[in-house]
Motif scaffolding. Sequence first.
Motif, mmCIF file in Angstrom:
data_model
loop_
_atom_site.group_PDB
_atom_site.id
_atom_site.type_symbol
_atom_site.label_atom_id
_atom_site.label_comp_id
_atom_site.label_asym_id
_atom_site.label_seq_id
_atom_site.Cartn_x
_atom_site.Cartn_y
_atom_site.Cartn_z
ATOM 1 N N MET A 1 0.836 -1.166 0.000
ATOM 2 C CA MET A 1 0.000 0.000 0.000
ATOM 3 C C MET A 1 0.884 1.232 0.000
ATOM 4 N N THR A 2 0.505 2.221 -0.801
ATOM 5 C CA THR A 2 1.281 3.452 -0.885
ATOM 6 C C THR A 2 0.356 4.645 -0.663
ATOM 7 N N CYS A 3 0.936 5.797 -0.531
ATOM 8 C CA CYS A 3 0.161 7.032 -0.422
ATOM 9 C C CYS A 3 -0.530 7.311 -1.757
ATOM 10 N N ALA A 4 -1.554 8.130 -1.711
ATOM 11 C CA ALA A 4 -2.333 8.417 -2.909
ATOM 12 C C ALA A 4 -1.542 9.172 -3.969
ATOM 13 N N ASN A 5 -0.509 9.902 -3.560
ATOM 14 C CA ASN A 5 0.243 10.680 -4.538
ATOM 15 C C ASN A 5 1.333 9.877 -5.246
ATOM 16 N N VAL A 6 1.417 8.576 -4.974
ATOM 17 C CA VAL A 6 2.403 7.716 -5.629
ATOM 18 C C VAL A 6 1.698 6.955 -6.755
ATOM 19 N N HIS A 7 2.185 7.135 -7.984
ATOM 20 C CA HIS A 7 1.584 6.435 -9.130
ATOM 21 C C HIS A 7 1.840 4.935 -9.013
ATOM 22 N N ASP A 8 0.865 4.137 -9.451
ATOM 23 C CA ASP A 8 0.967 2.679 -9.364
ATOM 24 C C ASP A 8 2.232 2.128 -10.008
ATOM 25 N N SER A 9 2.727 2.806 -11.029
ATOM 26 C CA SER A 9 3.892 2.286 -11.742
ATOM 27 C C SER A 9 5.181 2.400 -10.920
ATOM 28 N N SER A 86 -18.413 -4.319 -2.381
ATOM 29 C CA SER A 86 -18.476 -4.689 -0.969
ATOM 30 C C SER A 86 -18.178 -3.506 -0.055
ATOM 31 N N GLY A 87 -18.123 -2.317 -0.633
ATOM 32 C CA GLY A 87 -17.942 -1.116 0.182
ATOM 33 C C GLY A 87 -16.510 -0.850 0.570
ATOM 34 N N ALA A 88 -15.575 -1.193 -0.283
ATOM 35 C CA ALA A 88 -14.162 -0.958 0.037
ATOM 36 C C ALA A 88 -13.900 0.534 0.180
ATOM 37 N N ASP A 89 -13.220 0.896 1.228
ATOM 38 C CA ASP A 89 -12.865 2.284 1.495
ATOM 39 C C ASP A 89 -11.508 2.546 0.866
ATOM 40 N N ASP A 90 -11.266 3.773 0.450
ATOM 41 C CA ASP A 90 -9.968 4.075 -0.148
ATOM 42 C C ASP A 90 -8.880 4.266 0.900
ATOM 43 N N GLY A 91 -9.245 4.298 2.168
ATOM 44 C CA GLY A 91 -8.254 4.389 3.235
ATOM 45 C C GLY A 91 -7.704 5.781 3.461
ATOM 46 N N ALA A 92 -8.251 6.790 2.812
ATOM 47 C CA ALA A 92 -7.688 8.135 2.905
ATOM 48 C C ALA A 92 -7.781 8.719 4.311
ATOM 49 N N ASP A 93 -8.794 8.340 5.054
ATOM 50 C CA ASP A 93 -8.985 8.972 6.353
ATOM 51 C C ASP A 93 -8.823 8.012 7.531
ATOM 52 N N ILE A 94 -8.311 6.816 7.301
ATOM 53 C CA ILE A 94 -8.306 5.831 8.370
ATOM 54 C C ILE A 94 -6.921 5.339 8.764
ATOM 55 N N TRP A 98 -4.460 0.423 9.285
ATOM 56 C CA TRP A 98 -5.842 -0.050 9.278
ATOM 57 C C TRP A 98 -6.290 -0.362 7.852
ATOM 58 N N ALA A 99 -5.953 0.512 6.910
ATOM 59 C CA ALA A 99 -6.347 0.310 5.520
ATOM 60 C C ALA A 99 -5.712 -0.958 4.954
ATOM 61 N N THR A 100 -4.461 -1.241 5.324
ATOM 62 C CA THR A 100 -3.788 -2.451 4.855
ATOM 63 C C THR A 100 -4.527 -3.695 5.334
ATOM 64 N N ARG A 101 -4.927 -3.706 6.606
ATOM 65 C CA ARG A 101 -5.700 -4.843 7.127
ATOM 66 C C ARG A 101 -7.054 -4.953 6.438
ATOM 67 N N GLU A 102 -7.686 -3.822 6.210
ATOM 68 C CA GLU A 102 -8.995 -3.805 5.542
ATOM 69 C C GLU A 102 -8.884 -4.396 4.131
ATOM 70 N N ILE A 103 -7.868 -4.004 3.410
ATOM 71 C CA ILE A 103 -7.666 -4.513 2.050
ATOM 72 C C ILE A 103 -7.370 -6.009 2.086
ATOM 73 N N ALA A 104 -6.562 -6.449 3.049
ATOM 74 C CA ALA A 104 -6.268 -7.880 3.167
ATOM 75 C C ALA A 104 -7.541 -8.680 3.412
ATOM 76 N N MET A 105 -8.426 -8.170 4.245
ATOM 77 C CA MET A 105 -9.683 -8.869 4.513
ATOM 78 C C MET A 105 -10.592 -8.881 3.283
ATOM 79 N N LYS A 106 -10.615 -7.792 2.546
ATOM 80 C CA LYS A 106 -11.412 -7.753 1.305
ATOM 81 C C LYS A 106 -10.859 -8.773 0.305
ATOM 82 N N ASN A 107 -9.537 -8.885 0.222
ATOM 83 C CA ASN A 107 -8.924 -9.865 -0.679
ATOM 84 C C ASN A 107 -9.275 -11.288 -0.251
ATOM 85 N N LEU A 108 -9.244 -11.550 1.034
ATOM 86 C CA LEU A 108 -9.613 -12.861 1.546
ATOM 87 C C LEU A 108 -11.071 -13.174 1.217
ATOM 88 N N ALA A 109 -11.954 -12.207 1.426
ATOM 89 C CA ALA A 109 -13.370 -12.402 1.116
ATOM 90 C C ALA A 109 -13.567 -12.700 -0.370
#
Length: 123
Positions: A1-9, A86-94, A98-109
């Motif tokens: 997981m990276t900050c929003a200002n980092v391009h995926d590439s 499934s209501g995935a949050d972008d993690g900007a305010d959390i 926490w966002a990393t764990r949330e994404i891991a759980m969404k991936n598991l689901a």
Amino acid sequence: MTCANVHDSQPFPHLISESDQEVWVDSAYVGEGIEDKLKEKNPDIKLHIIEKRYRNAPLTDVQASNKEKSRIRYRVGHVFGFKTQSGADDGADIGKAWATREIAMKNLAYNLKRYAFLEDSKK
């Protein structure tokens, strides 16, 4: 997981290991030496790059292979679609942890749902 200002590439080359044989990407992952960085890790890696299409211009022979590449690569989009539904949050305010764990759980689901689908389709 990276900050929003980092391009995926930017972190992309670090996600590829020496044992990876093929990489399927779109044109956003081309340029700025990314291909060279991938070849450094594995000189034999096969890159499947979906070419950028331009409006009002016919596809070149190279770009015509986009349809075949997209058939394989579109499966990744299903994962992100599932997360959105499934209501995935972008993690900007959390917070990042926490966002990393949330994404891991969404991936598991997603993986559990996909497994159940594949098992049902065998019957």
